[in-house]
Design a protein around this motif. Sequence first.
Motif, PDB file in Angstrom:
ATOM      1  N   VAL A 153       1.242  -4.613   7.140  1.00 53.10           N
ATOM      2  CA  VAL A 153       2.029  -4.548   5.899  1.00 53.10           C
ATOM      3  C   VAL A 153       1.252  -5.200   4.761  1.00 53.10           C
ATOM      4  O   VAL A 153       1.157  -4.651   3.652  1.00 53.10           O
ATOM      5  CB  VAL A 153       3.401  -5.220   6.077  1.00 53.10           C
ATOM      6  N   ALA A 154       0.688  -6.371   5.003  1.00 54.94           N
ATOM      7  CA  ALA A 154      -0.072  -7.074   3.969  1.00 54.94           C
ATOM      8  C   ALA A 154      -1.239  -6.224   3.487  1.00 54.94           C
ATOM      9  O   ALA A 154      -1.527  -6.163   2.283  1.00 54.94           O
ATOM     10  CB  ALA A 154      -0.564  -8.415   4.496  1.00 54.94           C
ATOM     11  N   PHE A 155      -1.902  -5.545   4.418  1.00 50.05           N
ATOM     12  CA  PHE A 155      -3.049  -4.715   4.034  1.00 50.05           C
ATOM     13  C   PHE A 155      -2.595  -3.540   3.172  1.00 50.05           C
ATOM     14  O   PHE A 155      -3.216  -3.244   2.138  1.00 50.05           O
ATOM     15  CB  PHE A 155      -3.766  -4.203   5.272  1.00 50.05           C
ATOM     16  N   LEU A 156      -1.540  -2.854   3.568  1.00 52.36           N
ATOM     17  CA  LEU A 156      -1.084  -1.694   2.798  1.00 52.36           C
ATOM     18  C   LEU A 156      -0.550  -2.111   1.433  1.00 52.36           C
ATOM     19  O   LEU A 156      -0.730  -1.395   0.445  1.00 52.36           O
ATOM     20  CB  LEU A 156      -0.021  -0.931   3.579  1.00 52.36           C
ATOM     21  N   GLN A 157       0.084  -3.261   1.358  1.00 53.20           N
ATOM     22  CA  GLN A 157       0.550  -3.732   0.057  1.00 53.20           C
ATOM     23  C   GLN A 157      -0.616  -4.093  -0.855  1.00 53.20           C
ATOM     24  O   GLN A 157      -0.548  -3.888  -2.070  1.00 53.20           O
ATOM     25  CB  GLN A 157       1.474  -4.944   0.242  1.00 53.20           C
ATOM     26  N   ALA A 158      -1.678  -4.633  -0.277  1.00 50.23           N
ATOM     27  CA  ALA A 158      -2.843  -5.026  -1.077  1.00 50.23           C
ATOM     28  C   ALA A 158      -3.746  -3.839  -1.407  1.00 50.23           C
ATOM     29  O   ALA A 158      -4.601  -3.949  -2.293  1.00 50.23           O
ATOM     30  CB  ALA A 158      -3.649  -6.088  -0.335  1.00 50.23           C
ATOM     31  N   ASN A 159      -3.556  -2.717  -0.710  1.00 46.50           N
ATOM     32  CA  ASN A 159      -4.403  -1.541  -0.909  1.00 46.50           C
ATOM     33  C   ASN A 159      -3.520  -0.297  -1.092  1.00 46.50           C
ATOM     34  O   ASN A 159      -3.378   0.521  -0.171  1.00 46.50           O
ATOM     35  CB  ASN A 159      -5.335  -1.354   0.294  1.00 46.50           C
ATOM     36  N   PRO A 160      -2.929  -0.142  -2.261  1.00 43.45           N
ATOM     37  CA  PRO A 160      -1.986   0.949  -2.473  1.00 43.45           C
ATOM     38  C   PRO A 160      -2.600   2.345  -2.397  1.00 43.45           C
ATOM     39  O   PRO A 160      -1.870   3.335  -2.298  1.00 43.45           O
ATOM     40  CB  PRO A 160      -1.424   0.671  -3.875  1.00 43.45           C
ATOM     41  N   ASP A 161      -3.937   2.433  -2.422  1.00 39.15           N
ATOM     42  CA  ASP A 161      -4.594   3.731  -2.314  1.00 39.15           C
ATOM     43  C   ASP A 161      -4.767   4.177  -0.864  1.00 39.15           C
ATOM     44  O   ASP A 161      -5.165   5.314  -0.603  1.00 39.15           O
ATOM     45  CB  ASP A 161      -5.968   3.692  -2.990  1.00 39.15           C
ATOM     46  N   VAL A 162      -4.472   3.290   0.096  1.00 38.79           N
ATOM     47  CA  VAL A 162      -4.641   3.614   1.515  1.00 38.79           C
ATOM     48  C   VAL A 162      -3.311   4.124   2.068  1.00 38.79           C
ATOM     49  O   VAL A 162      -2.276   3.462   1.936  1.00 38.79           O
ATOM     50  CB  VAL A 162      -5.130   2.393   2.311  1.00 38.79           C
TER      51      VAL A 162
END
Length: 278
Positions: free
Chosen positions: A111-120
């Motif tokens: 979740v933290a990764f997807l929130q920090a990388n909205p293009d992924v």
Amino acid sequence: MNSSDTPLVSVIMPVYNGEQYLAQAIESILSQSYSRLELLVFDNGSSDNTARIVADYAQRDPRVRPLWEPTPLGYGGEVASNIAARQATGTFIAKLDADDIARPDRLAKQVAFLQANPDVFLVGSNLELIDSHGNTTGMRAYPLSHEAIFNEFYLRFPIANPSVMYRNVLKEDLYVIRFSHFNDYYSLFLLINSGLRMQNLPECLTAYRIHNTNTVFTNLRIKWRSNVAIKESFIRDFGYVAPLSQRIKIATITHIINLLPERILIKSMNKARQLIKA
């Protein structure tokens, strides 16, 4: 932390006659450090105690949502996963097979990764390999960057399907059912080829259980033919350019699989995985 900071995660778990390891898989989700989740357990026509196990957990924890289909839908749980995903209400959807284990911080980190990388669109991870008793036997590494993932799609499935989390934004089903096996492999290629970005985290966030009832270890020759047909479709239908070295490796593996009797193909398959570092 308010609800906007903690989006709901829908975890999809298809299961067919999975009583042996199902409770461990469910527990690994319910004990996550990230607790704002719903667990959709899709009983895909099981004839063992799967339904009772799921019902017991649903009574104890309202985050468990039992789903049921009286007749097995086949295709390795991909049809069941599509049906479950249509009922998912989370911002993100995560997958876990009913014989695997999610490490306690898996959902939080994804979740933290997807929130920090909205293009992924989708994030996976490396896999820890465990045996039937849960003992670690090794690990399986995957390419990390979007570009590296795309470049390995002919060689192997460069994303661990039991480890993925993706944004709940698709208008169509995640899995396109076209081949007799490995439609997850084909479907994620369609998505990455369409421009959706994917990445893998370097940690082993999911433990993948290898045991003698894994469906991946049955009908190996037939399944390999399906795998090769999918690879050929990447080139034929989408103009994918596979490096010569990858094509030679796949041709070599195909020759081995066609040459050996079925009873010893499991060993040859493991050698093949070592060859292609899968």
